[in-house]
Write a protein that holds these residues in place. Structure first.
Motif, PDB file in Angstrom:
ATOM      1  N   GLN A  88      74.966  45.812  82.140  1.00 31.76           N
ATOM      2  CA  GLN A  88      74.105  45.325  81.288  1.00 31.76           C
ATOM      3  C   GLN A  88      74.169  44.065  81.176  1.00 31.76           C
ATOM      4  O   GLN A  88      73.087  43.064  81.022  1.00 31.76           O
ATOM      5  CB  GLN A  88      73.752  46.197  79.954  1.00 31.76           C
ATOM      6  CG  GLN A  88      72.671  45.567  78.900  1.00 31.76           C
ATOM      7  CD  GLN A  88      72.510  46.425  78.040  1.00 31.76           C
ATOM      8  OE1 GLN A  88      73.603  46.434  77.047  1.00 31.76           O
ATOM      9  NE2 GLN A  88      71.267  46.795  77.386  1.00 31.76           N
ATOM     10  N   ASN A 108      71.581  40.945  82.133  1.00 33.15           N
ATOM     11  CA  ASN A 108      70.974  39.920  81.270  1.00 33.15           C
ATOM     12  C   ASN A 108      71.266  38.463  81.588  1.00 33.15           C
ATOM     13  O   ASN A 108      70.405  37.497  81.707  1.00 33.15           O
ATOM     14  CB  ASN A 108      71.487  40.119  79.671  1.00 33.15           C
ATOM     15  CG  ASN A 108      71.029  41.321  79.149  1.00 33.15           C
ATOM     16  OD1 ASN A 108      69.832  42.097  79.466  1.00 33.15           O
ATOM     17  ND2 ASN A 108      71.853  42.097  78.225  1.00 33.15           N
ATOM     18  N   ARG A 143      68.342  35.686  82.972  1.00 28.83           N
ATOM     19  CA  ARG A 143      68.332  34.436  82.390  1.00 28.83           C
ATOM     20  C   ARG A 143      68.365  33.439  83.659  1.00 28.83           C
ATOM     21  O   ARG A 143      67.466  32.269  83.563  1.00 28.83           O
ATOM     22  CB  ARG A 143      69.604  34.066  81.749  1.00 28.83           C
ATOM     23  CG  ARG A 143      69.327  34.759  80.181  1.00 28.83           C
ATOM     24  CD  ARG A 143      70.397  34.308  79.149  1.00 28.83           C
ATOM     25  NE  ARG A 143      71.540  34.324  79.552  1.00 28.83           N
ATOM     26  CZ  ARG A 143      72.365  35.556  79.261  1.00 28.83           C
ATOM     27  NH1 ARG A 143      71.879  36.452  78.584  1.00 28.83           N
ATOM     28  NH2 ARG A 143      73.664  35.691  79.691  1.00 28.83           N
ATOM     29  N   THR A 169      62.092  39.326  80.378  1.00 28.16           N
ATOM     30  CA  THR A 169      62.307  39.169  78.781  1.00 28.16           C
ATOM     31  C   THR A 169      62.069  40.527  78.327  1.00 28.16           C
ATOM     32  O   THR A 169      62.532  40.988  77.267  1.00 28.16           O
ATOM     33  CB  THR A 169      61.963  37.938  78.209  1.00 28.16           C
ATOM     34  OG1 THR A 169      60.508  37.963  78.169  1.00 28.16           O
ATOM     35  CG2 THR A 169      62.690  36.679  78.884  1.00 28.16           C
ATOM     36  N   PRO A 204      63.685  45.159  81.251  1.00 27.58           N
ATOM     37  CA  PRO A 204      64.416  45.767  80.149  1.00 27.58           C
ATOM     38  C   PRO A 204      64.271  46.473  79.145  1.00 27.58           C
ATOM     39  O   PRO A 204      64.946  47.458  78.521  1.00 27.58           O
ATOM     40  CB  PRO A 204      65.184  44.261  79.639  1.00 27.58           C
ATOM     41  CG  PRO A 204      64.090  43.214  79.698  1.00 27.58           C
ATOM     42  CD  PRO A 204      63.356  43.684  80.974  1.00 27.58           C
TER      43      PRO A 204
END
Length: 287
Positions: free
Chosen positions: A26, A30, A34, A88, A92
């Motif tokens: 995870q 993430n 980004r 974003t 997710p």
């Protein structure tokens, strides 16, 4: 596999590979999101990133690979908004939480990620196929309509997109069916594909079209669409030749033709058929 479509969003999420909250995977995912979001102003509309692929073999097991691809006629602002929404919020949180593999398509962009590297490799293992159902007025013969569409998509768009180079593999075109009817077409591949793989991917996608006034096939490595209504930036069309041969005359309209949803043949499993409106049908297939 979980798949779903709305008028704007199509996605496929693996339900066989999951990750735990607060896990290393995870954290790497993430970070990948980004990376992709921060590079979404790339003027080519394409970027690949890897997160967690370190020297430690254990870290490599938890690595995440992913690109985004914005449609070739989108401006930087539109591309950035689409990629940011996907990374974003939608992937997710809304559509594919805790999935190790997922892909999402919008009108403006595609975002994909996986725990396995797939860069520089043509992938047509999944396809989301969309078409309109019901009475379809083609202003003429249905066979002629489909012949013109297939010729444009296979012999013009698939060829031009494949020859687009390493920055962008994207092409649009149109063909006149009659004085009052035009077919518009678009094809695009991820630019990491070779020219031959891009052409192969698009020809495979085009082969999944069915008899309809609209068709869209979304595959991990490429995307093909046609419609009788303009749906892309017309400035992306190629310049017309100095002298264009006239098309043979189209027979006068005699009737309309109807296509029912039927069955899509494939060698793998078929996801749930989802009706998103009265006349638009969507099916996801694994081949």
């Amino acid at each position: 596999m979980i798949s779903k479509s709305t008028s704007r969003v199509n996605y496929v999420c693996s339900n066989t590979t999951m990750f735990d909250n607060n896990s290393k995977y995870q954290a790497n995912l993430n970070t990948l999101f980004r990376f992709l979001s921060s590079n979404s102003t790339n003027p080519t509309g394409f970027h690949q990133a890897v997160s967690g692929n370190g020297e430690n073999a254990k870290d490599t097991i938890e690595a995440v690979y992913g690109p985004f691809l914005c449609r070739g006629d989108q401006n930087i602002s539109s591309c950035q908004d689409c990629v940011t929404t996907a990374t974003t919020t939608d992937l997710p949180n809304l559509y594919c939480p805790n999935r190790k593999e997922a892909i999402i398509w919008y009108d403006e962009c595609m975002v994909r990620y996986s725990n396995k590297s797939f860069f520089n490799t043509m992938d047509d293992s999944w396809a989301v196929i969309m078409w309109y159902n019901g009475n379809i007025n083609t202003t003429g013969n249905a066979t002629r309509f489909m012949e013109l569409m297939y010729n444009m998509m296979n012999n013009v768009i698939a060829v031009r997109a494949a020859d687009g180079g390493k920055q962008k593999k994207f092409a649009t075109d149109l063909v006149k069916v009659s004085k009052f009817r035009t077919i518009y077409g678009l094809g695009q591949c991820t630019p990491d594909l070779s020219a031959s793989d891009c052409n192969l991917c698009l020809v495979d996608a085009i082969g999944k079209f069915t008899v309809s006034q609209f068709g869209r096939v979304l595959q991990p490595s490429c995307y093909a669409e046609y419609d009788v209504h303009p749906f892309f930036d017309m400035s992306t069309l190629p310049a017309p030749p100095s002298s264009q041969p006239s098309e043979p005359p189209i027979p006068s309209p005699t009737d309309e033709f109807t296509h029912s949803s039927g069955k899509v043949s494939n060698t793998g499993k078929t996801a749930t058929l989802i009706t998103v409106s009265t006349f638009l049908f969507v099916i996801a297939v694994a081949v």
